[in-house]
Design a protein around this motif. Sequence first.
Motif, PDB file in Angstrom:
ATOM      1  N   LEU A 121     -42.763 -43.592  -7.434  1.00 54.79           N
ATOM      2  CA  LEU A 121     -41.352 -43.775  -7.782  1.00 54.79           C
ATOM      3  C   LEU A 121     -41.118 -43.716  -9.290  1.00 54.79           C
ATOM      4  O   LEU A 121     -40.291 -42.911  -9.754  1.00 54.79           O
ATOM      5  CB  LEU A 121     -40.813 -45.085  -7.198  1.00 54.79           C
ATOM      6  CG  LEU A 121     -39.359 -45.443  -7.570  1.00 54.79           C
ATOM      7  CD1 LEU A 121     -38.409 -44.310  -7.203  1.00 54.79           C
ATOM      8  CD2 LEU A 121     -38.927 -46.746  -6.905  1.00 54.79           C
ATOM      9  N   VAL A 461     -33.680 -42.946  -8.994  1.00 53.82           N
ATOM     10  CA  VAL A 461     -34.101 -43.768  -7.845  1.00 53.82           C
ATOM     11  C   VAL A 461     -33.482 -43.250  -6.543  1.00 53.82           C
ATOM     12  O   VAL A 461     -34.212 -42.965  -5.581  1.00 53.82           O
ATOM     13  CB  VAL A 461     -33.768 -45.252  -8.078  1.00 53.82           C
ATOM     14  CG1 VAL A 461     -34.123 -46.078  -6.843  1.00 53.82           C
ATOM     15  CG2 VAL A 461     -34.516 -45.778  -9.303  1.00 53.82           C
ATOM     16  N   PRO A 462     -32.148 -43.098  -6.447  1.00 54.10           N
ATOM     17  CA  PRO A 462     -31.600 -42.524  -5.200  1.00 54.10           C
ATOM     18  C   PRO A 462     -32.068 -41.087  -4.982  1.00 54.10           C
ATOM     19  O   PRO A 462     -32.258 -40.663  -3.830  1.00 54.10           O
ATOM     20  CB  PRO A 462     -30.080 -42.590  -5.400  1.00 54.10           C
ATOM     21  CG  PRO A 462     -29.870 -42.755  -6.859  1.00 54.10           C
ATOM     22  CD  PRO A 462     -31.059 -43.502  -7.366  1.00 54.10           C
ATOM     23  N   TYR A 464     -34.983 -39.952  -5.641  1.00 59.51           N
ATOM     24  CA  TYR A 464     -36.341 -40.051  -5.080  1.00 59.51           C
ATOM     25  C   TYR A 464     -36.281 -40.258  -3.569  1.00 59.51           C
ATOM     26  O   TYR A 464     -36.987 -39.599  -2.807  1.00 59.51           O
ATOM     27  CB  TYR A 464     -37.088 -41.208  -5.737  1.00 59.51           C
ATOM     28  CG  TYR A 464     -38.434 -41.500  -5.133  1.00 59.51           C
ATOM     29  CD1 TYR A 464     -39.532 -40.680  -5.383  1.00 59.51           C
ATOM     30  CD2 TYR A 464     -38.622 -42.599  -4.288  1.00 59.51           C
ATOM     31  CE1 TYR A 464     -40.773 -40.946  -4.828  1.00 59.51           C
ATOM     32  CE2 TYR A 464     -39.856 -42.875  -3.731  1.00 59.51           C
ATOM     33  CZ  TYR A 464     -40.927 -42.049  -4.003  1.00 59.51           C
ATOM     34  OH  TYR A 464     -42.149 -42.307  -3.442  1.00 59.51           O
ATOM     35  N   TYR A 465     -35.419 -41.167  -3.128  1.00 58.82           N
ATOM     36  CA  TYR A 465     -35.323 -41.444  -1.693  1.00 58.82           C
ATOM     37  C   TYR A 465     -34.662 -40.296  -0.941  1.00 58.82           C
ATOM     38  O   TYR A 465     -34.997 -40.028   0.224  1.00 58.82           O
ATOM     39  CB  TYR A 465     -34.559 -42.750  -1.461  1.00 58.82           C
ATOM     40  CG  TYR A 465     -35.390 -43.963  -1.816  1.00 58.82           C
ATOM     41  CD1 TYR A 465     -36.335 -44.461  -0.924  1.00 58.82           C
ATOM     42  CD2 TYR A 465     -35.255 -44.583  -3.053  1.00 58.82           C
ATOM     43  CE1 TYR A 465     -37.129 -45.560  -1.250  1.00 58.82           C
ATOM     44  CE2 TYR A 465     -36.031 -45.688  -3.393  1.00 58.82           C
ATOM     45  CZ  TYR A 465     -36.971 -46.162  -2.482  1.00 58.82           C
ATOM     46  OH  TYR A 465     -37.760 -47.236  -2.805  1.00 58.82           O
ATOM     47  N   ILE A 469     -38.502 -39.169   0.022  1.00 51.27           N
ATOM     48  CA  ILE A 469     -38.772 -40.042   1.166  1.00 51.27           C
ATOM     49  C   ILE A 469     -38.114 -39.531   2.447  1.00 51.27           C
ATOM     50  O   ILE A 469     -38.731 -39.516   3.520  1.00 51.27           O
ATOM     51  CB  ILE A 469     -38.301 -41.485   0.867  1.00 51.27           C
ATOM     52  CG1 ILE A 469     -39.060 -42.051  -0.335  1.00 51.27           C
ATOM     53  CG2 ILE A 469     -38.489 -42.369   2.099  1.00 51.27           C
ATOM     54  CD1 ILE A 469     -40.566 -42.111  -0.141  1.00 51.27           C
ATOM     55  N   TRP A 470     -36.872 -39.106   2.341  1.00 48.32           N
ATOM     56  CA  TRP A 470     -36.135 -38.668   3.537  1.00 48.32           C
ATOM     57  C   TRP A 470     -36.647 -37.293   3.980  1.00 48.32           C
ATOM     58  O   TRP A 470     -36.408 -36.286   3.337  1.00 48.32           O
ATOM     59  CB  TRP A 470     -34.639 -38.604   3.233  1.00 48.32           C
ATOM     60  CG  TRP A 470     -33.815 -38.213   4.423  1.00 48.32           C
ATOM     61  CD1 TRP A 470     -33.967 -38.632   5.709  1.00 48.32           C
ATOM     62  CD2 TRP A 470     -32.694 -37.304   4.431  1.00 48.32           C
ATOM     63  NE1 TRP A 470     -33.017 -38.064   6.521  1.00 48.32           N
ATOM     64  CE2 TRP A 470     -32.223 -37.241   5.765  1.00 48.32           C
ATOM     65  CE3 TRP A 470     -32.054 -36.560   3.456  1.00 48.32           C
ATOM     66  CZ2 TRP A 470     -31.133 -36.459   6.126  1.00 48.32           C
ATOM     67  CZ3 TRP A 470     -30.960 -35.774   3.811  1.00 48.32           C
ATOM     68  CH2 TRP A 470     -30.515 -35.729   5.133  1.00 48.32           C
TER      69      TRP A 470
END
Length: 501
Positions: A121, A461-462, A464-465, A469-470
Amino acid sequence: MVRKPVVSTISKGGYLQGNVNRRLPSLGNKEPPGQEKVQLKRKVTLLRGISIIIGTIIGAGIFISPKGVLQNTGSVGMSLTIWTVCGVLSLFGALSYAELGTSIKKSGGHYTYILEVFGPLPAFVRVWVELLIIRPAATAVISLAFGRYILEPFFIQCEIPELAIKLITAVGITVVMVLNSMSVSWSARIQIFLTFCKLTAILIIIVPGVMQLIKGQTQNFKDAFSGRDSSIMRLPLAFYYGMYAYAGWFYLNFVTEEVENPEKTIPLAICISMAIVTIGYVLTNVAYFTTINAEELLLSNAVAVTFSERLLGNFSLAVPIFVALSCFGSMNGGVFAVSRLFYVASREGHLPEILSMIHVRKHTPLPAVIVLHPLTMIMLFSGDLDTLLNFLSFARWLFIGLAVAGLIYLRYKCPDMHRPFKVPLFIPALFSFTCLFMVALSLYSDPFSTGIGFIITLTGVPAYYLFIIWDKKPKWFRIMSERITRTLQIILEVVPEEDKL
């Protein structure tokens, strides 16, 4: 310390890592015999390593930054102190990176060390801000200095049109991108030549300055620490200007995998480079003050040009040319090094896969080089770049401080790690503390600019997700991503590393 590649956690056909054949789609399944593997070569020798560091550090900073340092310190003596302290601190940071670079033999610099120590992250946030804002803006700023100085001799009697500066700047940026796309060897050779040009430019200032001292021109050094009052809260800004001028000592670590015998070359190149740059910078500032007093320096927009006009007569016309070549060297070295950061981040699954591919004949990370071009052009023709860099300068030193703090963590977490080069623990401790202290103090002294930079950094940060991640993205999105990657492979003639033609 070994980490399982981030890419393995991302599903096939995802946004960042499409399911792409590991050869040019147009070549089918045939592989001509006897072709060497497509990979980056170890072509960075000791001399090339020194030229990367010196050539990237010495840009427009030493010719422009003295004004910013003096403005935020208030006296000649304090400004010279800041220049010396910044040199020592940069040396401490460089020595810490020498240990990291010889212990973790992967390219990528800050990104790689943060990834290894703190996880994906923070590493993603670092490369996110670097790609979208910091590197395009920094390249545009140094390129604008190149454009202004290269045109200076042609507009002696009048103001240089801003459009002319931006057009010649755009040409300079394009030339640098093409050069780094075509050949590692040629970009390294040109960097060596430009490094000698930079050192020549500094000597042109230092030698007349020393002659002035010999003649007794020391009036500007009397009561050196007296002057206009300056708040201690402005010292972080003075450090930012000084550290900006020294920035570049970390770029050799971006290309670790291309360095010959990195265990010896990296520490030696760093020590030689930092000694030359620190001595050169301090003597250059001393030379300025032999001819220009504090008030005059604050009124000058180009200290080196003002100095040369007073002492060198007609030869002063050569100084803008040397400064322009110095800026061009910083552009070239920065693009060469940072493209490897994007290349490594893509290889780890944090950027689109196309950025980790290499040209089949030229063996350069072509996509990672040219991705900067459109972003830099957007920065060049829009907005206040200096303000933007002020927003994000804190982010650079925050992550560098974290990377060096990671060295201390590794000493305790992995005491048996092979460390060919090892520094006393107080060096990384002092450097990381100073970086984090400057960042904290800047939040207090300039909360608006630093706060905006903090918010921009947090957008990673958003992201990254969303991108990493998604992994349940719509099928149409995955298909489109895969087709775009395949098309770019064919157009750019690139394949993943270690593939054969």
